[in-house]
Design an enzyme around this catalytic site. Structure first.
Site, short mmCIF file in Angstrom:
data_model
loop_
_atom_site.label_atom_id
_atom_site.label_comp_id
_atom_site.label_asym_id
_atom_site.label_seq_id
_atom_site.Cartn_x
_atom_site.Cartn_y
_atom_site.Cartn_z
CE LYS A 122 -0.34 -9.58 -2.15
NZ LYS A 122 -0.82 -9.59 -0.79
C1 LIG Z 1 -1.94 -9.83 0.16
C2 LIG Z 1 -2.77 -8.81 0.82
C3 LIG Z 1 -2.87 -8.73 2.21
C4 LIG Z 1 -2.36 -9.78 3.16
O1 LIG Z 1 -1.04 -10.13 3.05
P1 LIG Z 1 -0.58 -11.61 3.51
O2 LIG Z 1 0.93 -11.45 3.57
O3 LIG Z 1 -1.01 -12.56 2.45
O4 LIG Z 1 -1.15 -11.90 4.83
C5 LIG Z 1 -3.57 -7.66 2.75
N1 LIG Z 1 -4.17 -6.76 1.98
C6 LIG Z 1 -4.13 -6.81 0.63
C7 LIG Z 1 -4.82 -5.75 -0.16
C8 LIG Z 1 -3.44 -7.85 0.00
O5 LIG Z 1 -3.44 -7.92 -1.33
#
Ligand SMILES: *Cc1c(COP(=O)(O)O)cnc(C)c1O
Length: 398
Positions: free
Chosen positions: A197
């Site tokens: 992210k």
């Molecule tokens: C990464 C992601 C999540 C979940 O986040 P985590 O921290 O990995 O649990 C949820 N929705 C989307 C669209 C994502 O890309």
């Protein structure tokens, strides 16, 4: 001949010397020092760093408060509980998303109702949401896809009119602006700090909400459902006398993660600037390549966080499948990602929830063709040029 990942290496093939992953977190000495500092401090779990990270994060997105959790997925799971979503409830969300949200909806005993996305932006539309509403609809989870915002104005009005809650999946949207508001500043949004992210804490997530009562409940649900009291901040822990107010989860953020997040948050602006620069470069260089189509931009005013740079392969023109295209890029030392394989076509959803191909045409069309090109802050425009050169080479030799 040499073989790699099922792909033939040809002697004349253009090839980068080193593998370029589609994403790599940017971790510098400041992050290492911050984490080391926590390790030396003697306080590792939720404490002063987590509280500071929550405050700085809320300031950054102009939210009235923030709750740090162990992941974005855990944040969504707490939300479902805090909104009392369980058996009999329907939750509207796209199928073109990460599997986490549909999975936690199912785990809560509720029913995911998938809506199709715009064919070109991959964002959910207010029209599709409206058409999917039934008397059992309790929640809508729009996804700000790849860093572009969903059209929150009409989505919020629609939900308010029908008495339905809205929780934004903001995993891609740290730094995104919808019109003149940062994502996270209004309503309720869940962010993720997974290493791919825009900023990372290793694993982690943040929930921002304007609703103070909801925030208090989330705060309690993230740590066993224990009553939070005034002691908490002062003692860096919870009073041993604190009692369970309701059964809660165990998904608090550690101070090790929060210390990393504090440093990363200071770098967010520079990170997103570099992402935008690389995206602009890709857009310019890919403009002449008909087989590869970047996503469209939504028509309303916004600032893109460029979490991902997604393209769709015109499989007819290219004469190869998306999977083959990704393998050929890999053979040229270029990584790529798949965001996302439609959730409604995955095994559990077809076998147990009766979902099938044909339900969501735009989602399916894109799911078969999309691919994320390398995009991360430590990448250079020269790297992006090498990606484009590899794409041209793959298309020329297929
Ligand atoms: C990464 C992601 C999540 C979940 O986040 P985590 O921290 O990995 O649990 C949820 N929705 C989307 C669209 C994502 O890309």
């Amino acid at each position: 001949m040499l073989y790699c990942a099922g792909t033939v290496f040809r002697p004349h093939m253009r090839m980068r010397a080193e593998f370029l992953p589609f994403c790599r977190p940017s971790i510098g000495e400041a992050e290492i020092a911050a984490v080391t500092g926590v390790l030396r401090s003697g306080w590792l779990t939720t404490g002063p760093k987590t509280a500071a990270f929550e405050r700085r994060f809320a300031e950054r997105v102009n939210a009235s408060g923030a709750t740090a959790v162990g992941s974005g997925t855990a944040g969504m799971q707490l939300m479902l509980r805090a909104l009392d979503i369980g058996p009999g409830a329907e939750v509207i969300t796209p199928s073109l998303t990460w599997v986490s949200t549909p999975n936690v909806i199912v785990l809560a005993g509720a029913k995911p109702v998938f809506v199709d996305v715009d064919r070109d932006t991959l964002l959910v539309t207010p029209q599709a949401i409206e058409a999917a509403i039934t008397p059992r609809t309790k929640l809508v989870v729009p996804v700000h896809f790849a860093g572009a915002p969903a059209d929150m104005g009409p989505i919020r009005s629609l939900a308010a009119e029908k008495g339905i809650a809205v929780v934004e999946d903001a995993a891609h949207a740290l730094g995104t602006m919808y019109r003149d508001e940062p994502v996270g500043s209004r309503g309720t949004a869940v962010f993720s700090f997974h290493p791919i992210k825009n900023i990372t804490t290793g694993e982690g997530g943040m929930i921002c909400t304007r609703d103070a009562a909801l925030r208090a409940r989330l705060h309690r649900l993230r740590f066993h459902g224990l009553a939070a009291d005034a002691h908490e901040r002062d003692t860096q822990g919870r009073a041993p006398q604190a009692e369970v107010m309701e059964p809660g989860y165990k998904c608090n953020m550690t101070d090790i993660a929060a210390a990393l997040g504090l440093v990363q948050l200071e770098r967010l602006k520079a990170f997103n600037r570099q992402r935008a620069r690389l995206a602009a470069h890709y857009l310019e260089r890919l403009a002449g390549i008909d087989e590869v189509r970047p996503l469209g931009r939504p028509p309303y005013p916004h600032e893109h966080a460029w979490h991902l740079f997604v393209v769709r392969l015109d499989v007819d023109k290219a004469g190869i499948s998306r999977d083959h295209f990704m393998a050929e890029l890999k053979a040229r030392n270029i990584g790529s990602g798949l965001h996302f394989k439609a959730v409604h076509l995955q095994r559990y959803y077809t076998e147990h929830l009766g979902m099938q191909r044909g339900m969501l045409p735009h989602t399916e069309w894109n799911s078969d063709r999309l691919c994320s090109l390398p995009l991360f802050p430590d990448m250079t425009v020269e790297d992006a040029d090498e990606v484009v050169a590899a794409i041209k080479d793959v298309l020329a030799s297929s």
